[in-house]
Design a protein around this motif. Sequence first.
Motif, mmCIF file in Angstrom:
data_model
loop_
_atom_site.group_PDB
_atom_site.id
_atom_site.type_symbol
_atom_site.label_atom_id
_atom_site.label_comp_id
_atom_site.label_asym_id
_atom_site.label_seq_id
_atom_site.Cartn_x
_atom_site.Cartn_y
_atom_site.Cartn_z
ATOM 1 N N GLU A 22 0.815 -1.215 0.000
ATOM 2 C CA GLU A 22 0.000 0.000 0.000
ATOM 3 C C GLU A 22 0.851 1.267 0.000
ATOM 4 O OE1 GLU A 22 -3.251 2.352 2.836
ATOM 5 O OE2 GLU A 22 -2.732 0.263 3.276
ATOM 6 N N ILE A 23 1.869 1.313 0.859
ATOM 7 C CA ILE A 23 2.665 2.541 0.938
ATOM 8 C C ILE A 23 3.539 2.721 -0.299
ATOM 9 C CG2 ILE A 23 2.586 2.678 3.455
ATOM 10 C CD1 ILE A 23 5.353 1.449 3.593
ATOM 11 N N ILE A 24 3.912 1.624 -0.942
ATOM 12 C CA ILE A 24 4.655 1.727 -2.205
ATOM 13 C C ILE A 24 3.749 2.317 -3.283
ATOM 14 C CG2 ILE A 24 5.730 0.398 -4.064
ATOM 15 C CD1 ILE A 24 6.745 -1.537 -1.845
ATOM 16 N N LEU A 25 2.525 1.806 -3.390
ATOM 17 C CA LEU A 25 1.580 2.353 -4.359
ATOM 18 C C LEU A 25 1.359 3.847 -4.129
ATOM 19 C CD1 LEU A 25 -1.300 -0.302 -4.571
ATOM 20 C CD2 LEU A 25 0.464 0.152 -6.273
ATOM 21 N N LYS A 26 1.094 4.221 -2.882
ATOM 22 C CA LYS A 26 0.795 5.621 -2.578
ATOM 23 C C LYS A 26 1.976 6.535 -2.898
ATOM 24 C CE LYS A 26 -2.761 4.938 0.971
ATOM 25 N NZ LYS A 26 -3.101 5.025 2.417
ATOM 26 N N THR A 27 3.190 6.033 -2.694
ATOM 27 C CA THR A 27 4.379 6.847 -2.970
ATOM 28 C C THR A 27 4.531 7.138 -4.452
ATOM 29 O OG1 THR A 27 5.563 6.041 -1.021
ATOM 30 C CG2 THR A 27 6.908 6.902 -2.836
ATOM 31 N N GLU A 29 2.220 6.727 -6.929
ATOM 32 C CA GLU A 29 1.047 7.238 -7.645
ATOM 33 C C GLU A 29 1.261 8.704 -8.026
ATOM 34 O OE1 GLU A 29 -2.081 6.358 -4.938
ATOM 35 O OE2 GLU A 29 -2.588 4.451 -5.879
ATOM 36 N N ASP A 30 2.115 9.389 -7.270
ATOM 37 C CA ASP A 30 2.491 10.762 -7.605
ATOM 38 C C ASP A 30 3.565 10.696 -8.687
ATOM 39 O OD1 ASP A 30 3.335 13.368 -7.802
ATOM 40 O OD2 ASP A 30 3.594 13.675 -5.644
ATOM 41 N N SER A 31 3.183 10.920 -9.922
ATOM 42 C CA SER A 31 4.100 10.741 -11.052
ATOM 43 C C SER A 31 5.288 11.700 -11.013
ATOM 44 C CB SER A 31 3.351 10.912 -12.377
ATOM 45 O OG SER A 31 2.778 12.211 -12.467
ATOM 46 N N ARG A 32 5.195 12.758 -10.203
ATOM 47 C CA ARG A 32 6.310 13.700 -10.118
ATOM 48 C C ARG A 32 7.556 13.047 -9.531
ATOM 49 N NH1 ARG A 32 3.310 18.343 -6.805
ATOM 50 N NH2 ARG A 32 2.666 16.429 -5.726
ATOM 51 N N VAL A 33 7.364 12.006 -8.714
ATOM 52 C CA VAL A 33 8.500 11.292 -8.138
ATOM 53 C C VAL A 33 9.353 10.679 -9.249
ATOM 54 C CG1 VAL A 33 9.199 9.442 -6.564
ATOM 55 C CG2 VAL A 33 7.181 10.824 -6.039
ATOM 56 N N LEU A 34 8.718 10.314 -10.358
ATOM 57 C CA LEU A 34 9.437 9.674 -11.463
ATOM 58 C C LEU A 34 10.298 10.664 -12.240
ATOM 59 C CD1 LEU A 34 6.579 7.365 -12.807
ATOM 60 C CD2 LEU A 34 8.329 6.852 -11.095
ATOM 61 N N ASP A 35 10.178 11.957 -11.927
ATOM 62 C CA ASP A 35 11.024 12.951 -12.588
ATOM 63 C C ASP A 35 12.469 12.877 -12.116
ATOM 64 O OD1 ASP A 35 8.849 13.892 -13.992
ATOM 65 O OD2 ASP A 35 8.420 15.527 -12.593
ATOM 66 N N GLY A 314 3.991 8.485 4.415
ATOM 67 C CA GLY A 314 4.958 9.569 4.602
ATOM 68 C C GLY A 314 6.365 9.095 4.877
ATOM 69 N N SER A 315 6.518 8.144 5.792
ATOM 70 C CA SER A 315 7.851 7.679 6.161
ATOM 71 C C SER A 315 8.517 6.936 5.009
ATOM 72 C CB SER A 315 7.768 6.776 7.397
ATOM 73 O OG SER A 315 9.062 6.376 7.806
ATOM 74 N N PHE A 316 7.759 6.127 4.274
ATOM 75 C CA PHE A 316 8.342 5.421 3.131
ATOM 76 C C PHE A 316 8.779 6.411 2.052
ATOM 77 C CE2 PHE A 316 8.375 3.163 -0.874
ATOM 78 C CZ PHE A 316 9.062 2.001 -0.549
ATOM 79 N N LYS A 317 7.943 7.409 1.806
ATOM 80 C CA LYS A 317 8.294 8.430 0.812
ATOM 81 C C LYS A 317 9.562 9.169 1.234
ATOM 82 C CE LYS A 317 4.810 10.414 -1.040
ATOM 83 N NZ LYS A 317 3.618 11.253 -1.310
ATOM 84 N N GLU A 318 9.665 9.494 2.527
ATOM 85 C CA GLU A 318 10.866 10.156 3.028
ATOM 86 C C GLU A 318 12.091 9.250 2.889
ATOM 87 O OE1 GLU A 318 11.372 13.268 3.991
ATOM 88 O OE2 GLU A 318 9.279 13.719 3.495
#
Length: 346
Positions: A22-27, A29-35, A314-318
């Motif tokens: 779940e936290i991987i998907l949520k991270t 899903e924001d395509s800006r991270v792929l930039d 949040g923590s996974f994204k960080e």
Amino acid sequence: MKKAENIIVGISIGDLNGIGGEIILKTFEDSRVLDFCTPVIFASAKSMNFYKGHFKSGINFHNINGMNQLAQGKVNVLNCWNEPVKIEFGKEDIKIGSYAIKSLKAAVEALKRDEIHVLVTAPINKYNIQSDAFKFPGHTDYLAQELKGESLMFMVTGDLRVGLLTDHVPVKDVVTHISEELIVKKINTIHNSLKKDFRINKPKIAVLGINPHTGDNGVIGREDDDILRPTLKKIKEDGKLVFGPYAADSFFGSSNYKNFDAIVATYHDQGLIPFKTLSFGQGVNYTAGLDKIRTSPDHGTAFEIAGKGTADSGSFKEAVYAAIQIYKNRIDYEQLTANPLKKMRK
């Protein structure tokens, strides 16, 4: 080391019955991270599509069977197994633990071969990963065996960084593990990481006492006077800015921690309770001291909420952001050592 603008982030899936998917998907899903990075999830297309359907995610995966098929700017899923796996959220399952280890081992091998630049690990269950082929209390100990260097559990968030002298050690055994050699090794690792990974030129390090009130002159134990203070004196004489030992009970409440670039706790809960109180949901577990970069979120599998769609990513994204930043800092450090005229942050 490759250029920083095209960072490949390897992700081990963790416990399939926990909140990792779940936290991987949520991270991502924001395509800006792929930039600024290309993720590779070490799992299987079938498992990730199960999560996608369960959580009604709009994410699109690029499924691959080898790193030579990697697509930049896509969320890649590398098939570590092809058979269907029954995912039952919240259930502790030895078989599911074996898939967590299969994912971790594949990701670490890719890291060692420089096929990925950094590794971010989703949470595992420390009980169900145990087997004849894997007898480690967690990620850190396994990585210490597989990678070069001296590993250290380093909890980081913003300017707060907490390192541990002992990590997954029973409280009754903590004192028997603490020695002059260990203290010197861990503080050297923290000092070097602050310079290389966080670009702090002259790091200031605080050390917490072993006993309550740092022993009260021997009334509550001799370890601070007999081991910790003499060792810290030697480290200071070596030119490092090391201070303490400080009484742990008031150190964080008084905000004294803000005066230092890192704090060394003598055992797990002494450091992680205040760290998670101050940063929960944003903290990152970084394995410092190794030749490769690995981060993880500061929480576990959270079986009690797994599958409900309420997990905070949040923590996974960080952890993803921290791995990328540390990778860039290491590149800058290498350039700095090649060109000493380039200044570091003081």
